[in-house]
Enzyme design. Structure first.
Site, PDB file in Angstrom:
ATOM      1  N   CYS A 102       5.470  -8.545   0.440  1.00 50.57           N
ATOM      2  CA  CYS A 102       4.242  -8.424   1.227  1.00 50.57           C
ATOM      3  C   CYS A 102       3.153  -9.277   0.560  1.00 50.57           C
ATOM      4  O   CYS A 102       3.038  -9.311  -0.667  1.00 50.57           O
ATOM      5  CB  CYS A 102       3.822  -6.960   1.343  1.00 50.57           C
ATOM      6  N   CYS A 151       0.701  -7.716  -2.127  1.00 49.10           N
ATOM      7  CA  CYS A 151       1.235  -6.734  -3.085  1.00 49.10           C
ATOM      8  C   CYS A 151       1.760  -7.416  -4.345  1.00 49.10           C
ATOM      9  O   CYS A 151       2.544  -8.363  -4.274  1.00 49.10           O
ATOM     10  CB  CYS A 151       2.363  -5.943  -2.414  1.00 49.10           C
ATOM     11  N   CYS A 160      10.650  -5.608  -5.944  1.00 49.43           N
ATOM     12  CA  CYS A 160      10.768  -5.341  -4.510  1.00 49.43           C
ATOM     13  C   CYS A 160      11.099  -6.644  -3.803  1.00 49.43           C
ATOM     14  O   CYS A 160      10.615  -7.708  -4.182  1.00 49.43           O
ATOM     15  CB  CYS A 160       9.444  -4.787  -3.973  1.00 49.43           C
ATOM     16  N   ASN A 183      -6.790  -3.320  -2.937  1.00 52.79           N
ATOM     17  CA  ASN A 183      -7.030  -3.362  -4.372  1.00 52.79           C
ATOM     18  C   ASN A 183      -6.793  -4.793  -4.805  1.00 52.79           C
ATOM     19  O   ASN A 183      -5.658  -5.249  -4.898  1.00 52.79           O
ATOM     20  CB  ASN A 183      -6.085  -2.415  -5.105  1.00 52.79           C
ATOM     21  N   SER A 201       4.024   1.542   6.488  1.00 55.25           N
ATOM     22  CA  SER A 201       3.063   0.511   6.087  1.00 55.25           C
ATOM     23  C   SER A 201       2.915  -0.465   7.239  1.00 55.25           C
ATOM     24  O   SER A 201       3.703  -1.393   7.387  1.00 55.25           O
ATOM     25  CB  SER A 201       3.570  -0.199   4.825  1.00 55.25           C
ATOM     26  N   LEU A 202       1.905  -0.239   8.056  1.00 54.12           N
ATOM     27  CA  LEU A 202       1.760  -1.026   9.288  1.00 54.12           C
ATOM     28  C   LEU A 202       0.883  -2.264   9.058  1.00 54.12           C
ATOM     29  O   LEU A 202       1.311  -3.379   9.294  1.00 54.12           O
ATOM     30  CB  LEU A 202       1.186  -0.134  10.403  1.00 54.12           C
ATOM     31  N   CYS A 243      -2.792   1.587  -5.788  1.00 52.07           N
ATOM     32  CA  CYS A 243      -1.748   1.179  -4.848  1.00 52.07           C
ATOM     33  C   CYS A 243      -1.560  -0.332  -4.845  1.00 52.07           C
ATOM     34  O   CYS A 243      -2.522  -1.080  -4.722  1.00 52.07           O
ATOM     35  CB  CYS A 243      -2.158   1.603  -3.444  1.00 52.07           C
ATOM     36  N   GLY A 290       8.933  -0.938  -5.158  1.00 51.18           N
ATOM     37  CA  GLY A 290      10.153  -0.949  -4.356  1.00 51.18           C
ATOM     38  C   GLY A 290       9.997  -0.423  -2.952  1.00 51.18           C
ATOM     39  O   GLY A 290       8.997   0.193  -2.592  1.00 51.18           O
ATOM     40  N   GLU A 291      11.011  -0.694  -2.156  1.00 49.63           N
ATOM     41  CA  GLU A 291      11.064  -0.259  -0.760  1.00 49.63           C
ATOM     42  C   GLU A 291      12.172   0.799  -0.665  1.00 49.63           C
ATOM     43  O   GLU A 291      13.359   0.475  -0.746  1.00 49.63           O
ATOM     44  CB  GLU A 291      11.356  -1.478   0.128  1.00 49.63           C
ATOM     45  N   GLU A 321       7.236   1.325 -13.254  1.00 54.25           N
ATOM     46  CA  GLU A 321       5.997   2.072 -13.419  1.00 54.25           C
ATOM     47  C   GLU A 321       5.988   3.302 -12.520  1.00 54.25           C
ATOM     48  O   GLU A 321       6.497   3.271 -11.405  1.00 54.25           O
ATOM     49  CB  GLU A 321       4.799   1.171 -13.127  1.00 54.25           C
ATOM     50  N   SER A 348       7.320   6.190   1.861  1.00 55.53           N
ATOM     51  CA  SER A 348       6.517   5.128   2.471  1.00 55.53           C
ATOM     52  C   SER A 348       7.381   3.887   2.646  1.00 55.53           C
ATOM     53  O   SER A 348       8.052   3.452   1.707  1.00 55.53           O
ATOM     54  CB  SER A 348       5.322   4.839   1.563  1.00 55.53           C
ATOM     55  N   CYS A 380       3.524   9.404  -8.180  1.00 54.28           N
ATOM     56  CA  CYS A 380       3.890   8.248  -7.369  1.00 54.28           C
ATOM     57  C   CYS A 380       5.028   7.549  -8.094  1.00 54.28           C
ATOM     58  O   CYS A 380       4.848   7.080  -9.229  1.00 54.28           O
ATOM     59  CB  CYS A 380       2.667   7.330  -7.240  1.00 54.28           C
TER      60      CYS A 380
HETATM   61  N1  SAH Z   1       7.551  -0.457  -0.004  1.00 59.28           N
HETATM   62  C1  SAH Z   1       6.915   0.730   0.465  1.00 59.28           C
HETATM   63  C2  SAH Z   1       6.342   1.602  -0.649  1.00 59.28           C
HETATM   64  C3  SAH Z   1       5.623   0.956  -1.794  1.00 59.28           C
HETATM   65  S1  SAH Z   1       4.043   0.234  -1.482  1.00 59.28           S
HETATM   66  C4  SAH Z   1       5.862   0.391   1.486  1.00 59.28           C
HETATM   67  O1  SAH Z   1       5.580  -0.783   1.690  1.00 59.28           O
HETATM   68  O2  SAH Z   1       5.328   1.305   2.110  1.00 59.28           O
HETATM   69  C5  SAH Z   1       2.965   1.589  -1.219  1.00 59.28           C
HETATM   70  C6  SAH Z   1       1.711   1.227  -0.412  1.00 59.28           C
HETATM   71  O3  SAH Z   1       0.829   0.404  -1.177  1.00 59.28           O
HETATM   72  C7  SAH Z   1       2.042   0.421   0.852  1.00 59.28           C
HETATM   73  O4  SAH Z   1       1.346   0.903   1.957  1.00 59.28           O
HETATM   74  C8  SAH Z   1       1.545  -0.948   0.452  1.00 59.28           C
HETATM   75  O5  SAH Z   1       1.280  -1.736   1.567  1.00 59.28           O
HETATM   76  C9  SAH Z   1       0.320  -0.624  -0.358  1.00 59.28           C
HETATM   77  N2  SAH Z   1      -0.189  -1.756  -1.141  1.00 59.28           N
HETATM   78  C10 SAH Z   1       0.525  -2.776  -1.673  1.00 59.28           C
HETATM   79  N3  SAH Z   1      -0.285  -3.645  -2.288  1.00 59.28           N
HETATM   80  C11 SAH Z   1      -1.555  -3.191  -2.149  1.00 59.28           C
HETATM   81  C12 SAH Z   1      -2.835  -3.646  -2.590  1.00 59.28           C
HETATM   82  N4  SAH Z   1      -2.957  -4.748  -3.328  1.00 59.28           N
HETATM   83  N5  SAH Z   1      -3.910  -2.906  -2.263  1.00 59.28           N
HETATM   84  C13 SAH Z   1      -3.780  -1.771  -1.549  1.00 59.28           C
HETATM   85  N6  SAH Z   1      -2.599  -1.269  -1.136  1.00 59.28           N
HETATM   86  C14 SAH Z   1      -1.490  -1.981  -1.412  1.00 59.28           C
END
Ligand code: SAH
Length: 366
Positions: free
Chosen positions: A125, A128, A121, A301, A225-226, A344, A170-171, A101, A202, A114
């Site tokens: 997380c 996600c 991935c 989200n 992504s902290l 996101c 993806g990362e 996507e 990111s 984006c």
């Molecule tokens: N793997 C990379 C890039 C893809 S995710 C990373 O982790 O940064 C892009 C952003 O979307 C990240 O900050 C991730 O934590 C955030 N994200 C993932 N799931 C989400 C959700 N359900 N709601 C809001 N942000 C989310």
């Protein structure tokens, strides 16, 4: 073997996978003038042509040879959704049938694409959806750039300046080489000529790759992504934190060479009752003191299958205020495209159920 190009036995090399100098070498090896690579790049990236026959300023016999000796793979739009806010989500089908996507987010005020760097991935997380899929495979540089090629035309953005965020599926640092190669192709002066300053990468903060990134000649903007200021909370949300912890990531960020006035964005997905307390905000402010940073709060989200809730607007505002009082720059991300699940973290390829025939066909290729 041609430098920088994956060649499968029996397969023709793919023009979409070449950096320009490598393409020059490949053409020279076939007795073709090097400058033809510039023309080919202009056709593919500036004019959006996906067929060598359409490259009409090339001699006819060269076009024929290109068609015989090379392929030119372009992702196909399998599905497209448009949100009431103008955001568009694209499901793109790759040459092997896998889908990814990509999202177009207009007027934020920049125009932004984006894009994805992997199919699925591996980071898993906890909040996600893409993480639930696991990793199917890395994207090639051609597939990463291919998303831009397709979206630019589909959204009529060929003559408009746009930004890219590597925040799709993806990362990116887990697919380091292809991601960097994609940045070089995007940067080529005969192609999109995109400054890396218009690209944000990111990452969850894979340390060895982050340190390698710090030495790259083409340096994108960095977002980390902290999501939590302590190892305890972050470890529960971002599994890789057990390997590369908060303190190490912050140290790496402090050493990261930033262009004049640039700052590292720290993304912080807010989860009710998990990382949204005033105490978390105070810890975060302390952690980021001395880092050239800005904080992007992303209220979760929510979606079925994600075991967390989005905090109230009041909680988010209070959290932002605490950071601002401590002299941090804070923004709260407005989610866009929620009605089409393009926000996101909501990128996941749905309708994975395949026909038996398709499953058998997939097996035959693995
Ligand atoms: N793997 C990379 C890039 C893809 S995710 C990373 O982790 O940064 C892009 C952003 O979307 C990240 O900050 C991730 O934590 C955030 N994200 C993932 N799931 C989400 C959700 N359900 N709601 C809001 N942000 C989310």
């Amino acid at each position: 073997m041609l430098v920088g190009t994956v060649i499968r036995p029996g397969a023709r090399p793919d023009l979409a996978e070449f950096e320009r100098l490598a393409l020059e070498d490949a053409l020279a090896a076939r007795g073709v003038d090097r400058f033809r690579a510039r023309q080919i790049f202009r056709w593919i990236y500036r004019r959006g042509v996906a067929d060598t026959e359409a490259m009409t300023d090339l001699p006819r016999d060269l076009r024929t040879r290109l068609g015989e000796d090379f392929s030119l793979t372009t992702p196909a739009i399998a599905h497209r959704d448009q949100s009431i806010d103008g955001t568009q989500k694209f499901l793109l089908r790759l040459a092997d049938g896998r889908t990814i996507e990509s999202v177009f987010i207009p007027d934020t005020p920049a125009m932004t694409f984006c894009i994805s760097t992997q199919v699925g991935c591996a980071m898993a997380c906890a909040f996600c959806l893409t993480g639930k899929m696991g990793l199917a495979r890395n994207l090639t540089a051609g597939e990463i750039v291919g998303q831009v090629r397709v979206l630019v035309d589909a959204t009529a953005m060929r003559d408009v300046r746009f930004n890219l965020v590597l925040m799709g599926m993806g990362e990116p640092l887990h697919n380091y080489d292809e991601t960097m190669k994609a940045l070089r192709i995007l940067n080529d002066e005969h192609g999109f000529a995109m400054s890396p300053q218009r690209i944000t990468l990111s990452t969850v903060g894979l340390l060895p790759a982050l340190e390698k990134l710090a030495r790259e000649p083409l340096m994108p903007k960095l977002a980390i992504s902290l999501h939590a200021p302590t190892d305890e909370t972050r470890g529960a949300l971002v599994p890789i934190n057990k390997k590369y912890g908060v303190a190490d990531i912050i140290e790496a960020c402090k050493r990261f060479p930033l262009k004049h006035r640039n700052r590292i964005t720290f993304e912080y997905v807010m989860l009710a009752g998990v990382n949204d307390r005033p105490e978390d905000a105070r810890r975060l402010a302390k952690l980021l003191a001395g880092v050239k940073s800005k904080v992007n709060l992303i209220p979760l989200n929510a979606a079925a299958g994600i075991p967390f809730e989005r905090p109230s607007d009041e909680v988010v505002s209070r959290f932002a205020e605490i950071l601002a009082e401590r002299h941090l720059t804070v923004s709260v991300r407005k989610s866009r495209g929620r009605d089409i699940r393009a926000a996101c973290g909501q990128l996941i390829v749905e309708g994975q159920k395949k026909s038996t025939a398709q499953q058998l066909a997939d097996l035959a290729f693995t």
